[in-house]
Motif scaffolding. Structure first.
Motif, mmCIF file in Angstrom:
data_model
loop_
_atom_site.group_PDB
_atom_site.id
_atom_site.type_symbol
_atom_site.label_atom_id
_atom_site.label_comp_id
_atom_site.label_asym_id
_atom_site.label_seq_id
_atom_site.Cartn_x
_atom_site.Cartn_y
_atom_site.Cartn_z
ATOM 1 N N UNK A 44 0.845 -1.209 0.000
ATOM 2 C CA UNK A 44 0.000 0.000 0.000
ATOM 3 C C UNK A 44 0.874 1.251 0.000
ATOM 4 N N UNK A 45 1.996 1.206 0.702
ATOM 5 C CA UNK A 45 2.915 2.339 0.691
ATOM 6 C C UNK A 45 3.492 2.534 -0.707
ATOM 7 N N UNK A 46 3.785 1.443 -1.413
ATOM 8 C CA UNK A 46 4.299 1.545 -2.777
ATOM 9 C C UNK A 46 3.286 2.219 -3.698
ATOM 10 N N UNK A 47 1.999 1.865 -3.543
ATOM 11 C CA UNK A 47 0.940 2.503 -4.339
ATOM 12 C C UNK A 47 0.838 3.979 -3.994
ATOM 13 N N UNK A 48 0.905 4.287 -2.695
ATOM 14 C CA UNK A 48 0.768 5.684 -2.265
ATOM 15 C C UNK A 48 1.895 6.548 -2.805
ATOM 16 N N UNK A 49 3.121 6.040 -2.774
ATOM 17 C CA UNK A 49 4.274 6.834 -3.189
ATOM 18 C C UNK A 49 4.333 7.010 -4.702
ATOM 19 N N UNK A 50 3.970 5.971 -5.458
ATOM 20 C CA UNK A 50 4.105 6.028 -6.918
ATOM 21 C C UNK A 50 2.815 6.419 -7.630
ATOM 22 N N UNK A 51 1.675 6.344 -6.926
ATOM 23 C CA UNK A 51 0.400 6.615 -7.586
ATOM 24 C C UNK A 51 -0.021 5.533 -8.551
ATOM 25 N N UNK A 52 0.534 4.338 -8.421
ATOM 26 C CA UNK A 52 0.227 3.239 -9.334
ATOM 27 C C UNK A 52 -1.140 2.630 -9.024
ATOM 28 N N UNK A 53 -1.643 1.861 -9.983
ATOM 29 C CA UNK A 53 -2.936 1.212 -9.800
ATOM 30 C C UNK A 53 -2.810 -0.036 -8.937
ATOM 31 N N UNK A 54 -1.719 -0.774 -9.075
ATOM 32 C CA UNK A 54 -1.558 -2.063 -8.414
ATOM 33 C C UNK A 54 -0.141 -2.159 -7.858
ATOM 34 N N UNK A 55 -0.002 -2.781 -6.697
ATOM 35 C CA UNK A 55 1.298 -3.192 -6.194
ATOM 36 C C UNK A 55 1.165 -4.614 -5.677
ATOM 37 N N UNK A 56 2.242 -5.374 -5.772
ATOM 38 C CA UNK A 56 2.179 -6.767 -5.353
ATOM 39 C C UNK A 56 3.523 -7.236 -4.838
ATOM 40 N N UNK A 57 3.471 -8.204 -3.926
ATOM 41 C CA UNK A 57 4.636 -8.965 -3.499
ATOM 42 C C UNK A 57 4.370 -10.411 -3.869
ATOM 43 N N UNK A 58 5.249 -10.996 -4.666
ATOM 44 C CA UNK A 58 5.076 -12.383 -5.104
ATOM 45 C C UNK A 58 6.375 -13.142 -4.887
ATOM 46 N N UNK A 59 6.234 -14.492 -4.829
ATOM 47 C CA UNK A 59 7.392 -15.373 -4.707
ATOM 48 C C UNK A 59 7.381 -16.328 -5.884
ATOM 49 N N UNK A 60 8.518 -16.435 -6.552
ATOM 50 C CA UNK A 60 8.596 -17.063 -7.869
ATOM 51 C C UNK A 60 9.303 -18.414 -7.780
ATOM 52 N N UNK A 61 8.559 -19.487 -8.102
ATOM 53 C CA UNK A 61 9.148 -20.817 -8.175
ATOM 54 C C UNK A 61 9.638 -21.118 -9.579
ATOM 55 N N UNK A 62 9.836 -22.413 -9.869
ATOM 56 C CA UNK A 62 10.292 -22.776 -11.212
ATOM 57 C C UNK A 62 9.136 -22.871 -12.199
ATOM 58 N N UNK A 63 7.920 -23.193 -11.706
ATOM 59 C CA UNK A 63 6.769 -23.292 -12.603
ATOM 60 C C UNK A 63 5.594 -22.422 -12.171
ATOM 61 N N UNK A 64 5.571 -21.979 -10.891
ATOM 62 C CA UNK A 64 4.435 -21.209 -10.380
ATOM 63 C C UNK A 64 4.921 -19.930 -9.705
ATOM 64 N N UNK A 65 4.083 -18.899 -9.764
ATOM 65 C CA UNK A 65 4.296 -17.670 -9.021
ATOM 66 C C UNK A 65 3.258 -17.601 -7.911
ATOM 67 N N UNK A 66 3.710 -17.403 -6.683
ATOM 68 C CA UNK A 66 2.826 -17.426 -5.521
ATOM 69 C C UNK A 66 2.629 -16.000 -5.016
ATOM 70 N N UNK A 67 1.379 -15.581 -4.914
ATOM 71 C CA UNK A 67 1.052 -14.214 -4.513
ATOM 72 C C UNK A 67 1.067 -14.114 -2.990
ATOM 73 N N UNK A 68 1.723 -13.104 -2.483
ATOM 74 C CA UNK A 68 1.757 -12.882 -1.035
ATOM 75 C C UNK A 68 0.943 -11.661 -0.633
ATOM 76 N N UNK A 69 1.058 -10.589 -1.391
ATOM 77 C CA UNK A 69 0.321 -9.364 -1.090
ATOM 78 C C UNK A 69 -0.144 -8.728 -2.386
#
Length: 441
Positions: A44-69
């Motif tokens: 949320x701080x990243x969205x507030x500072x940049x004015x972007x529509x979406x921000x996300x934290x993800x963790x990337x495996x070898x075949x799947x990307x896992x969403x954290x925030x």
């Protein structure tokens, strides 16, 4: 896009399959984990500072990307909060081992035609890797805008800071998993919280002050003794334009992520406007306007001085916005208050701010501080809980006692005087900034 380790048959970076990286990802405990507020606050701080529509934290495996925030989406469970690794841009920063920034996804040859552009509405994208202590990139903190745009340097700097904060949180959690006893795990959790807060706090302060030709400058930050949170005191010293320099020190009301948002907004706004306006009152008024426009969740007080060196020493103008007066220590040890009381920022559209001229002769020192330096009180649990606060009079006397000291030694002396008064229990965080004209030969 080419990666140092080559690419897999599906065109994705080969580093995604690296066993050491996948082991680090597994050790993080993030794969398939549910959202947590500590991460949502950062996105949320990243969205507030940049004015972007979406921000996300993800963790990337070898075949799947896992969403954290992904705060703009409701949590749909582990199975829904993941996708195939090639269905988002997140692997780019992991594969590059560094920032990946796109200003026009459709036209950038690295991303043109990518299958994620449509589903995620990617016009522009900026992401920074989340890394472990041994350098393994296991995830990404990113922001997405629906339209092409130019990412400002200060926005990218803030995203890098937030990615480091996420990395610190993850690395400290990995360390916690090695703890052998419940008591040690509890203490480790406290250390984790403190380290994350301090990492973000430190990122909002300049690591070192930029040298000012012909001046001796020093600043320090003294943390308060309360719970581990990001707090609101900040300082900065930078070149404005031509021979002019700007020193600013502020105090945001409250603690936590909301205070960090305002601190970041204040620092970047002041740096952006100080080069256009040599009047501190005008710059602080523009900061007030920006805070109201951004609906800043906290108000702040500030003192700003814009100055230049002269053959006789230094001269400039200073403005107070709801802040304690600045102090000038003359070469002979006399201490003078300077500044006209003004309105604090972020609460009203019209503010009363006044520039005051000042001059420093050789050996003189300008001292800026937050209210932790003039409201210090001892630990209420100590043997002397009713000792009066270390007020402005006590601060002026402590400053007078620094006659002949340089900027760094002056700050150290004031810090020691505060510690002696409150016994090491700081009731508030404190920032100090000293600017001294070196004495003549």
């Amino acid at each position: 896009m080419e990666y140092p380790a080559g690419a897999r048959r599906d065109g994705l970076p080969a580093v995604l399959d690296d066993p050491a990286r996948l082991a680090a990802l597994e050790a993080s405990g993030m794969v398939g984990s549910a959202p947590e507020q500590v991460f949502d606050d950062l996105t949320r701080l990243a969205v507030s500072v940049t004015g972007s529509a979406i921000s996300a934290i993800t963790f990337v495996g070898d075949t799947r990307t896992y969403w954290k925030s992904v705060p703009h989406l409701p949590y749909g469970g582990v199975e829904q909060w993941q996708n195939a690794v090639g269905e988002s841009f997140c692997y780019f920063a992991v594969g590059a081992g560094g920032p990946f920034v796109v200003e026009d996804a459709e036209k950038d040859p690295r991303t043109a035609g990518h299958q994620a552009i449509g589903p995620w509405g990617v016009g522009a994208w900026a992401g920074f890797p989340i890394t472990t202590t041994d350098g393994q990139a296991i995830g990404t903190l990113c922001v997405i805008d629906t339209r092409p745009r130019e990412w400002l340097p200060q926005e990218l700097e803030t995203l890098a800071v937030l990615a480091r904060a996420v990395s610190n949180e993850i690395n400290l959690r990995i360390s916690l998993r090695t703890a052998q006893a419940a008591l040690e795990r509890a203490r480790g959790a406290l250390a984790t919280s403190r380290e994350l807060a301090r990492s973000l706090q430190d990122s909002l302060l300049p690591p070192v002050l930029r040298p000012v030709p012909g001046m001796d400058a020093s600043a320090c930050y003294l943390a308060y003794a309360g719970e581990a949170e990001v707090v609101g005191d900040f300082y900065d010293l930078f070149h404005a334009r031509g021979p002019w320099w700007t020193a600013v020190l502020g105090d945001v009301c409250g603690h936590g992520t909301e205070a960090a948002k305002v601190t970041a907004l204040a620092r970047y706004t002041l740096r952006a406007d100080a080069g256009d306006h040599l009047s501190p009152a005008v710059v602080l008024e523009r900061l007030n306007t920006a805070m109201l426009a951004q609906r800043a969740p906290r108000y702040l007080t500030a003192v700003q001085a814009t100055f230049r060196t002269t053959p006789a020493g230094a001269a400039g103008r200073l403005c107070l916005a709801g802040h304690p007066p600045a102090l000038i220590r003359r070469a002979d040890g006399r201490v003078q208050r300077t500044g006209v009381p003004g309105t604090l920022l972020g609460t009203m559209p019209t503010v009363r701010l006044t520039d005051v001229r000042f001059r420093l002769a050789p050996g003189d020192l300008l001292f800026l501080y937050t209210d932790g330096a003039c409201e210090a009180r001892p630990d209420p649990r100590s043997a002397l809980p009713h000792r009066p606060p270390f007020d402005e009079k006590a601060l002026a006397q402590a400053l007078a006692d620094t006659r002949g000291m340089d900027a760094a030694t002056t700050n150290s002396h004031i810090s020691d005087a505060l510690a002696a008064h409150h016994g090491g229990w700081a009731s508030d965080d404190t920032a100090l900034l000293s600017l001294r004209v070196p004495p003549g030969p």
